[in-house]
Design an enzyme around this catalytic site. Structure first.
Site, PDB file in Angstrom:
ATOM      1  N   CYS A 163       0.792  -1.827   0.015  1.00  0.00           N
ATOM      2  CA  CYS A 163      -0.214  -0.066  -0.305  1.00  0.00           C
ATOM      3  C   CYS A 163       0.266   1.159  -0.332  1.00  0.00           C
ATOM      4  O   CYS A 163       1.616   1.436  -0.541  1.00  0.00           O
ATOM      5  CB  CYS A 163      -0.701   0.311   0.993  1.00  0.00           C
ATOM      6  SG  CYS A 163      -2.468   1.583   1.479  1.00  0.00           S
ATOM      7  N   HIS A 196      -4.067  -5.252   0.309  1.00  0.00           N
ATOM      8  CA  HIS A 196      -3.132  -5.375   1.117  1.00  0.00           C
ATOM      9  C   HIS A 196      -3.155  -7.112   1.142  1.00  0.00           C
ATOM     10  O   HIS A 196      -4.322  -7.786   1.490  1.00  0.00           O
ATOM     11  CB  HIS A 196      -4.395  -4.729   2.048  1.00  0.00           C
ATOM     12  CG  HIS A 196      -4.450  -3.414   3.003  1.00  0.00           C
ATOM     13  ND1 HIS A 196      -2.954  -3.147   3.525  1.00  0.00           N
ATOM     14  CD2 HIS A 196      -4.739  -2.341   1.781  1.00  0.00           C
ATOM     15  CE1 HIS A 196      -2.863  -2.100   3.623  1.00  0.00           C
ATOM     16  NE2 HIS A 196      -3.634  -0.878   2.517  1.00  0.00           N
ATOM     17  N   GLU A 223      -2.322  -9.171   3.508  1.00  0.00           N
ATOM     18  CA  GLU A 223      -2.378  -9.470   4.556  1.00  0.00           C
ATOM     19  C   GLU A 223      -4.453  -9.406   5.352  1.00  0.00           C
ATOM     20  O   GLU A 223      -4.891  -9.281   5.948  1.00  0.00           O
ATOM     21  CB  GLU A 223      -1.976  -8.367   5.668  1.00  0.00           C
ATOM     22  CG  GLU A 223      -1.784  -6.634   5.990  1.00  0.00           C
ATOM     23  CD  GLU A 223      -2.126  -6.132   5.047  1.00  0.00           C
ATOM     24  OE1 GLU A 223      -1.506  -6.787   4.247  1.00  0.00           O
ATOM     25  OE2 GLU A 223      -2.480  -4.686   5.192  1.00  0.00           O
TER      26      GLU A 223
END
Lengths: 261, 203
Positions: free
Chosen positions: B80, B185, B187
């Site tokens: 990001c 992202h 994650e």
């Protein structure tokens, strides 16, 4: 282009996941972490958790209860974010910026504010300045009274007399990044979404809208998504009791040419 | 061991949670010594470009990162804002210089995208380019989770690992030798996101 999200909403009461009906009846259905790992396996787009414990007293479970509960919201968020790798929103009982800090620090990606925004719109401004608009979800509960959608506060108990559309405009000005609307009349009724009101809201604001309340079967998702351009379709109960209901609903949406992942 | 660089921006815990879930050894690293000990680096980040660069410059981490990545050839993955920081500059709230590890600049969606809400937030398709190894074993296009208002425009076509359509086709991933970036992202992108970490780890 962006996908329409299908979002399970989970209600936490005294450290347990509950099922909700008409905002009044709540049935315990399980341990928070077990539920979270089940949703993770279903590869969900996002999860929204709303803490509806009226007293912020977490149940110190009696030994005769078989389901483990958790003693604080920090612990709950921390545990969930260890096993869930998708966006997580936490709401319910947020009164101060410190309440928001606590949730973000422990793993929430977004927070949702409901009653406090109605009492003090400044919290929306402060939160969006501190964490960015994308982090601040306004959650609104409403009922239809004389053909008008009216906002209710305090866990859907108190009529504020404010029109839903007026309220959403105000939230947008204050810096909200997303609007979650929940039709109280339809909570747990399984009679379909309030498409008419959702359409009006979508016309009123350019913010992403997540609509909740009334899903009885996966065809209700298709009906809503085909009629309104909406960012997120949310539902609670339907995902609790039907085996593989989430992946099956996704398949149906895809087959119906709705842009989902 | 993967070092997750802590420079006071963003949610490091969610990246660490994902790596720990995959049993990938990792550590949150804060100073030059700790950075040097790591085999690979992840530069996460949420927030404003200018403030992030200030933090990195003030702590001396920007020189250290440039040295480790450009001279010592240590693999790095920017996520990001962390991907944007790898470029030459950004126009977020004034013009700010970045780490200049990859050639390119960071631009505002609002200048070119008129009919879509900003930030670009949600799940969107990522189309892999140049056989990027970061996406090994993942079908293309697949969707990943994005939250951002500024986007990367890379100078060199060969650095582009993926593109995404949001009114314009922007560069959503970087791969330049041992230098990687994801605008989305991993994650927060479920199994396919975790796969990206696995691929980065097994380089």
């Amino acid at each position: 282009m962006l996908k329409t999200r299908l979002i399970p909403v989970l209600y936490i009461k005294n450290g347990l996941i509950v099922r909700s009906e008409g905002f009044e009846y709540h049935q315990n259905i399980g341990n928070i972490i077990n539920q979270a790992s089940r949703y993770n396996e279903w590869d969900v787009d996002e999860l929204i958790y709303i803490d509806i414990s009226h007293q912020k007293e977490y149940d110190l479970r009696r030994d005769d209860h078989k389901i483990k509960s958790y003693s604080s919201i920090e612990e709950i968020i921390k545990q969930i974010s260890k096993i869930c790798f998708m966006p997580l929103t936490f709401g319910g009982g947020i009164r101060t910026i410190e309440d928001i800090d606590l949730r973000i620090q422990n793993g929430a990606d977004k927070i949702s504010i409901n009653t406090e925004a109605l009492l003090n719109i400044d919290i929306v401004k402060k939160a969006s300045l501190k964490y960015g608009n994308q982090c601040v979800v306004i959650s609104v509960d409403y009922r239809i009274i004389d053909n008008e959608p009216v906002v209710f506060s305090h866990y859907g108990q108190k009529n504020t007399g404010i029109n839903l559309l007026t309220w959403i405009r105000r939230c947008e000005e204050a810096g909200a990044g997303e609007i979650f609307i929940n039709a109280i009349d339809r909570d747990g009724m399984a009679n379909g979404y309030d498409t008419e009101t959702i359409k009006k809201v979508a016309k009123e604001t350019s913010l992403p809208i997540i609509a909740c309340g009334g899903a009885g079967d996966p065809y209700d998702f298709v009906d809503l998504a085909s009629e309104v351009k909406i960012s997120g379709i949310a539902a609670g109960n339907i995902f609790h009791f039907t085996e593989r209901s989430y992946p099956r609903a996704k398949q149906l949406l895809k087959k119906s040419n709705i842009n989902v992942r | 061991m993967i070092g997750i660089i802590n420079y006071g921006m963003g949610n490091l815990a969610s990246v660490r949670n994902a790596l720990e879930h995959l049993s990938i050894p990792c550590k949150i690293v804060t100073d030059a010594t700790e950075l040097r000990e790591a085999d690979k680096l992840i530069l996460p980040g949420v927030g404003a470009f200018g403030m992030a660069m200030d933090n990195l410059n003030r702590s001396g981490l920007s020189d250290e990162i440039r040295e480790l990545v450009l001279v010592k050839k240590k693999p790095i993955l920017g996520i990001c804002l962390g991907m944007q920081l790898l470029l030459d500059q950004s126009v977020e709230h004034g013009v700010h210089n970045g780490l200049s590890i990859v050639n390119g600049e960071v631009l505002f969606f609002g200048e070119v995208v008129k009919d879509q809400p900003i930030p670009h937030m949600g799940w969107n398709d990522v189309e892999v380019k140049n056989n990027a190894v970061l996406f090994n074993g993942i079908e293309s296009p697949s969707s990943y989770y994005f939250v951002h208002s500024y986007y990367c425009a890379l100078k060199r076509h060969e650095d582009v690992a993926a593109v995404t359509d949001y009114g314009i086709n922007f560069h959503s991933s970087i791969e330049s030798g041992h230098i990687f970036g994801c605008q989305f992202h991993p994650e927060k992108s479920q199994q396919k996101g975790l796969c990206i970490f696995k691929n980065f780890n097994s380089l």
